[in-house]
Design a protein around this motif. Structure first.
Motif, PDB file in Angstrom:
ATOM      1  N   LEU A   5       0.838  -1.197   0.000  1.00  0.00           N
ATOM      2  CA  LEU A   5       0.000   0.000   0.000  1.00  0.00           C
ATOM      3  C   LEU A   5       0.873   1.247   0.000  1.00  0.00           C
ATOM      4  O   LEU A   5       2.017   1.235   0.478  1.00  0.00           O
ATOM      5  CB  LEU A   5      -0.905   0.037   1.234  1.00  0.00           C
ATOM      6  N   TYR A   6       0.320   2.332  -0.537  1.00  0.00           N
ATOM      7  CA  TYR A   6       0.969   3.639  -0.494  1.00  0.00           C
ATOM      8  C   TYR A   6       0.029   4.598   0.218  1.00  0.00           C
ATOM      9  O   TYR A   6      -1.195   4.548   0.031  1.00  0.00           O
ATOM     10  CB  TYR A   6       1.261   4.160  -1.903  1.00  0.00           C
ATOM     11  N   ALA A  16      -7.197  19.042   4.124  1.00  0.00           N
ATOM     12  CA  ALA A  16      -6.074  18.092   4.145  1.00  0.00           C
ATOM     13  C   ALA A  16      -6.676  16.706   3.989  1.00  0.00           C
ATOM     14  O   ALA A  16      -7.673  16.360   4.635  1.00  0.00           O
ATOM     15  CB  ALA A  16      -5.306  18.195   5.457  1.00  0.00           C
ATOM     16  N   ARG A  17      -6.061  15.894   3.115  1.00  0.00           N
ATOM     17  CA  ARG A  17      -6.611  14.574   2.822  1.00  0.00           C
ATOM     18  C   ARG A  17      -5.511  13.529   2.874  1.00  0.00           C
ATOM     19  O   ARG A  17      -4.345  13.829   2.625  1.00  0.00           O
ATOM     20  CB  ARG A  17      -7.263  14.573   1.441  1.00  0.00           C
ATOM     21  N   ALA A  18      -5.921  12.326   3.179  1.00  0.00           N
ATOM     22  CA  ALA A  18      -5.006  11.186   3.144  1.00  0.00           C
ATOM     23  C   ALA A  18      -5.752  10.022   2.509  1.00  0.00           C
ATOM     24  O   ALA A  18      -6.965   9.863   2.699  1.00  0.00           O
ATOM     25  CB  ALA A  18      -4.532  10.817   4.542  1.00  0.00           C
ATOM     26  N   ALA A  19      -5.026   9.216   1.734  1.00  0.00           N
ATOM     27  CA  ALA A  19      -5.653   8.102   1.016  1.00  0.00           C
ATOM     28  C   ALA A  19      -4.734   6.901   1.005  1.00  0.00           C
ATOM     29  O   ALA A  19      -3.503   7.034   0.958  1.00  0.00           O
ATOM     30  CB  ALA A  19      -5.989   8.516  -0.418  1.00  0.00           C
ATOM     31  N   LEU A  20      -5.336   5.724   1.032  1.00  0.00           N
ATOM     32  CA  LEU A  20      -4.615   4.471   0.847  1.00  0.00           C
ATOM     33  C   LEU A  20      -4.813   4.010  -0.587  1.00  0.00           C
ATOM     34  O   LEU A  20      -5.945   3.933  -1.079  1.00  0.00           O
ATOM     35  CB  LEU A  20      -5.140   3.406   1.807  1.00  0.00           C
ATOM     36  N   VAL A  21      -3.701   3.715  -1.264  1.00  0.00           N
ATOM     37  CA  VAL A  21      -3.731   3.297  -2.666  1.00  0.00           C
ATOM     38  C   VAL A  21      -2.991   1.973  -2.781  1.00  0.00           C
ATOM     39  O   VAL A  21      -1.913   1.807  -2.186  1.00  0.00           O
ATOM     40  CB  VAL A  21      -3.069   4.357  -3.577  1.00  0.00           C
ATOM     41  N   ASP A  22      -3.550   1.035  -3.538  1.00  0.00           N
ATOM     42  CA  ASP A  22      -2.872  -0.249  -3.682  1.00  0.00           C
ATOM     43  C   ASP A  22      -1.950  -0.258  -4.897  1.00  0.00           C
ATOM     44  O   ASP A  22      -1.827   0.739  -5.614  1.00  0.00           O
ATOM     45  CB  ASP A  22      -3.880  -1.409  -3.734  1.00  0.00           C
ATOM     46  N   THR A  23      -1.284  -1.369  -5.127  1.00  0.00           N
ATOM     47  CA  THR A  23      -0.268  -1.449  -6.172  1.00  0.00           C
ATOM     48  C   THR A  23      -0.840  -1.486  -7.581  1.00  0.00           C
ATOM     49  O   THR A  23      -0.094  -1.476  -8.556  1.00  0.00           O
ATOM     50  CB  THR A  23       0.614  -2.703  -5.962  1.00  0.00           C
ATOM     51  N   ARG A  24      -2.168  -1.512  -7.701  1.00  0.00           N
ATOM     52  CA  ARG A  24      -2.809  -1.381  -9.018  1.00  0.00           C
ATOM     53  C   ARG A  24      -3.244   0.051  -9.290  1.00  0.00           C
ATOM     54  O   ARG A  24      -3.800   0.336 -10.343  1.00  0.00           O
ATOM     55  CB  ARG A  24      -4.015  -2.316  -9.103  1.00  0.00           C
ATOM     56  N   ALA A 436       0.941   8.312  -5.277  1.00  0.00           N
ATOM     57  CA  ALA A 436       1.139   6.867  -5.231  1.00  0.00           C
ATOM     58  C   ALA A 436       2.140   6.415  -6.280  1.00  0.00           C
ATOM     59  O   ALA A 436       2.965   5.519  -6.030  1.00  0.00           O
ATOM     60  CB  ALA A 436      -0.201   6.156  -5.428  1.00  0.00           C
ATOM     61  N   ALA A 437       2.099   7.029  -7.468  1.00  0.00           N
ATOM     62  CA  ALA A 437       3.051   6.664  -8.524  1.00  0.00           C
ATOM     63  C   ALA A 437       4.479   7.007  -8.109  1.00  0.00           C
ATOM     64  O   ALA A 437       5.416   6.236  -8.358  1.00  0.00           O
ATOM     65  CB  ALA A 437       2.689   7.381  -9.826  1.00  0.00           C
ATOM     66  N   LEU A 438       4.666   8.166  -7.472  1.00  0.00           N
ATOM     67  CA  LEU A 438       5.993   8.535  -6.968  1.00  0.00           C
ATOM     68  C   LEU A 438       6.468   7.537  -5.918  1.00  0.00           C
ATOM     69  O   LEU A 438       7.617   7.087  -5.935  1.00  0.00           O
ATOM     70  CB  LEU A 438       5.952   9.945  -6.373  1.00  0.00           C
ATOM     71  N   ALA A 439       5.574   7.187  -4.987  1.00  0.00           N
ATOM     72  CA  ALA A 439       5.942   6.243  -3.928  1.00  0.00           C
ATOM     73  C   ALA A 439       6.274   4.876  -4.499  1.00  0.00           C
ATOM     74  O   ALA A 439       7.242   4.222  -4.078  1.00  0.00           O
ATOM     75  CB  ALA A 439       4.806   6.145  -2.915  1.00  0.00           C
ATOM     76  N   ALA A 440       5.495   4.429  -5.478  1.00  0.00           N
ATOM     77  CA  ALA A 440       5.712   3.106  -6.072  1.00  0.00           C
ATOM     78  C   ALA A 440       7.084   3.008  -6.721  1.00  0.00           C
ATOM     79  O   ALA A 440       7.771   1.982  -6.623  1.00  0.00           O
ATOM     80  CB  ALA A 440       4.608   2.810  -7.093  1.00  0.00           C
ATOM     81  N   ALA A 441       7.509   4.078  -7.403  1.00  0.00           N
ATOM     82  CA  ALA A 441       8.829   4.075  -8.034  1.00  0.00           C
ATOM     83  C   ALA A 441       9.935   4.174  -6.987  1.00  0.00           C
ATOM     84  O   ALA A 441      10.990   3.542  -7.124  1.00  0.00           O
ATOM     85  CB  ALA A 441       8.937   5.223  -9.023  1.00  0.00           C
ATOM     86  N   ALA A 442       9.693   4.952  -5.934  1.00  0.00           N
ATOM     87  CA  ALA A 442      10.728   5.146  -4.911  1.00  0.00           C
ATOM     88  C   ALA A 442      11.085   3.855  -4.195  1.00  0.00           C
ATOM     89  O   ALA A 442      12.233   3.657  -3.793  1.00  0.00           O
ATOM     90  CB  ALA A 442      10.268   6.198  -3.895  1.00  0.00           C
ATOM     91  N   VAL A 443      10.106   2.955  -4.042  1.00  0.00           N
ATOM     92  CA  VAL A 443      10.390   1.696  -3.338  1.00  0.00           C
ATOM     93  C   VAL A 443      10.655   0.547  -4.301  1.00  0.00           C
ATOM     94  O   VAL A 443      10.766  -0.610  -3.875  1.00  0.00           O
ATOM     95  CB  VAL A 443       9.226   1.335  -2.383  1.00  0.00           C
TER      96      VAL A 443
END
Length: 499
Positions: A5-6, A16-24, A436-443
């Protein structure tokens, strides 16, 4: 437990918002909390960073309370936020003032005018990458230096809104190049602070953090932040970026040949280019990899809102107005609307006015409404042509988002005036997806943020130009352009009339 998850954080002007995004790239949950804007007098706009932080805590805790399993599954955290809000902290990490100037604060207007009077575009565009405007943090820093000298003297670091959230999460201070590129202080060639612009504007380099890539890992959740938010200590946190360039990524606009049309109150048209376009009418934002030259029409959806109020006293819905406009033919029987209800932000036509041109006895409300929709598109197309000519890269597709993307008629009008297919992302939360796309690439889940975005972003069927409408609009666009250029003397006359 797999980290699949991201956590995306978006610090906007309204909430202010926060969201959980999966790998899809699917948003599993999103929580928000509104915060107020402080308007002490006309043209001023401030907010309290502590309100942003309280909103982020509320949003994250709301997510984790509803999804307790997520805490250990978050691979990385990435924030984006409203741009240009100038946060000052002292050497102890404390705010030098409880509130900060926002992007839409206009009290720096006289400083911009003074700069323009004393400097020619050819002397600063290559060093700043942008024309001057009251939104840029450089002018906010000048105003704070001159009007709040005690707070400014205690300043050890300047941050943008999402940087302040990152600081509270990790204790680390940084600024990324998407934000810095729109500060009027970053050299677009080096992506570092410009000594020439700092000297020209009288800003100390010591208070500016190192400029970093938005996809870098800034640090990790520290013990204090973990206690306040419920997040796990050590969870990686990215540098992140401004909400607009991150939303471009999250809408799939991340390679040359693609453009973006974000129509909310205003209308922002962006292309993707390898280098910034140095033109007094064009602004430039550094994106994750390339550049995003953009123009902004102050009246996008606001033109439709004005027509709803002026013609119907708000008694009709926007859908009703679109239905009315659809009753008129393409081109509104030769009626043109210049949509400059609030002037323009840049260039020589800041005092431009809105006008209908070509009204005849056979025109009715349907023609007026359609002309409003077409006028915004003609104004945007004029800028698209300027940018395509400058880059030598014709647009192949425009991605539309914002409230204007909900009108099927407006999308078809724009596609036909632009002469380009228009796509609409299925997921409207483009900032969340971009984070989420930035986080996915970073890890390491994807090779690049652009690769992640291509996997995450899905579109409905393209809206294609109507060949018959295209023929009509191609004949009208040159008339619109001449109307815009030849009305300047009358704008000046109206200014004198109002004195």
């Amino acid at each position: 437990m797999s980290q699949d998850l991201y956590l995306s954080i978006d610090v906007g002007t309204g909430s202010a918002r926060a969201a959980l995004v999966d790998t899809r790239g699917t948003i599993l949950a999103i929580v928000s909390r509104e915060h107020e804007q402080i308007v002490q007098q006309y043209g001023w706009a401030e907010q309290r960073p502590e309100d942003w932080w309280a909103g982020v805590i509320h949003a994250i805790r709301g997510l984790l309370d509803a999804h307790p399993y997520a805490r250990e599954r978050i691979a990385a955290i990435c924030a984006c936020g409203q741009m240009h809000g100038t946060v000052l902290i002292d050497a102890n990490g404390q705010l030098t003032s409880p509130s900060v100037l926002l992007w839409n604060d206009k009290r720096t207007a006289s400083l911009v005018q003074a700069f323009e009077k004393n400097n020619r575009p050819e002397d600063y565009l290559s060093r700043s990458g942008n024309p001057p405007t009251p939104a840029w943090p450089a002018f906010k820093l000048q105003w704070l230096r001159d009007n709040e000298p005690d707070a400014f003297a205690r300043t050890a670091a300047v941050m943008m809104p999402k940087d302040y959230i990152n600081y509270r999460l990790t204790g680390e201070i940084a600024q990324d190049w998407t934000e810095a590129s729109c500060s009027f202080l970053m050299d677009p060639q080096t992506r570092d602070w410009s000594p020439q612009m700092l000297d020209r504007l009288g800003i100390r380099a010591q208070i500016l953090p190192k400029i970093r890539s938005p996809q870098e890992i800034l640090g990790s959740i520290n013990a204090v932040a973990a206690q306040e938010t419920g997040l796990a200590v050590g969870t990686p946190v990215l540098v992140g970026g401004g909400d607009y360039p991150v939303s471009l990524l999250g809408s799939g606009v991340c390679r040359p040949g693609l453009g973006s049309d974000v129509t909310g109150t205003s209308c922002i048209i962006t292309t993707v280019a390898r280098q910034p376009l140095l033109d007094p009418e064009i602004s430039n934002v550094a994106c994750v990899s390339d550049w995003g030259p953009f123009v902004l029409l102050e009246s996008g959806g606001d033109a439709m809102r004005w027509a709803r109020r002026a013609f119907h006293e708000n008694s009709l819905s926007y859908a009703d107005i679109s239905n009315r406009a659809a009753q008129a033919p393409a081109g509104s029987n030769g009626l043109l609307f210049a949509p400059y209800l609030s002037g323009e932000r840049l260039g020589d036509h800041r005092n431009a006015r809105a006008q209908f041109f070509g009204i005849a006895a056979n025109h009715g409300l349907a023609h007026l409404h359609r002309a409003v929709l077409e006028g915004v598109a003609f104004a945007a197309a004029r800028h698209i042509d300027i940018m395509q000519t400058a880059t030598g890269q014709p647009l192949q597709r425009v991605v539309a988002s914002g409230g204007g993307a909900k009108s099927a008629l407006w999308l078809k009008v724009k596609a036909s005036i632009y002469g380009i297919p228009i796509a609409v992302p299925e997921e409207a939360e483009c900032g969340v997806i971009g984070c989420a796309a930035l986080a996915a690439a970073a890890v390491g889940h994807f090779s690049t943020p652009e690769d992640a975005a291509e996997h995450f972003v899905r579109y409905a069927d393209d809206v294609l130009p109507d060949p018959e409408w295209v023929e009509v609009y191609q004949r009208m666009q040159p008339i619109f352009n001449r109307l815009y250029l030849h009305s300047q003397q009358m704008y000046d006359d109206l200014d004198r009339l109002a004195l």
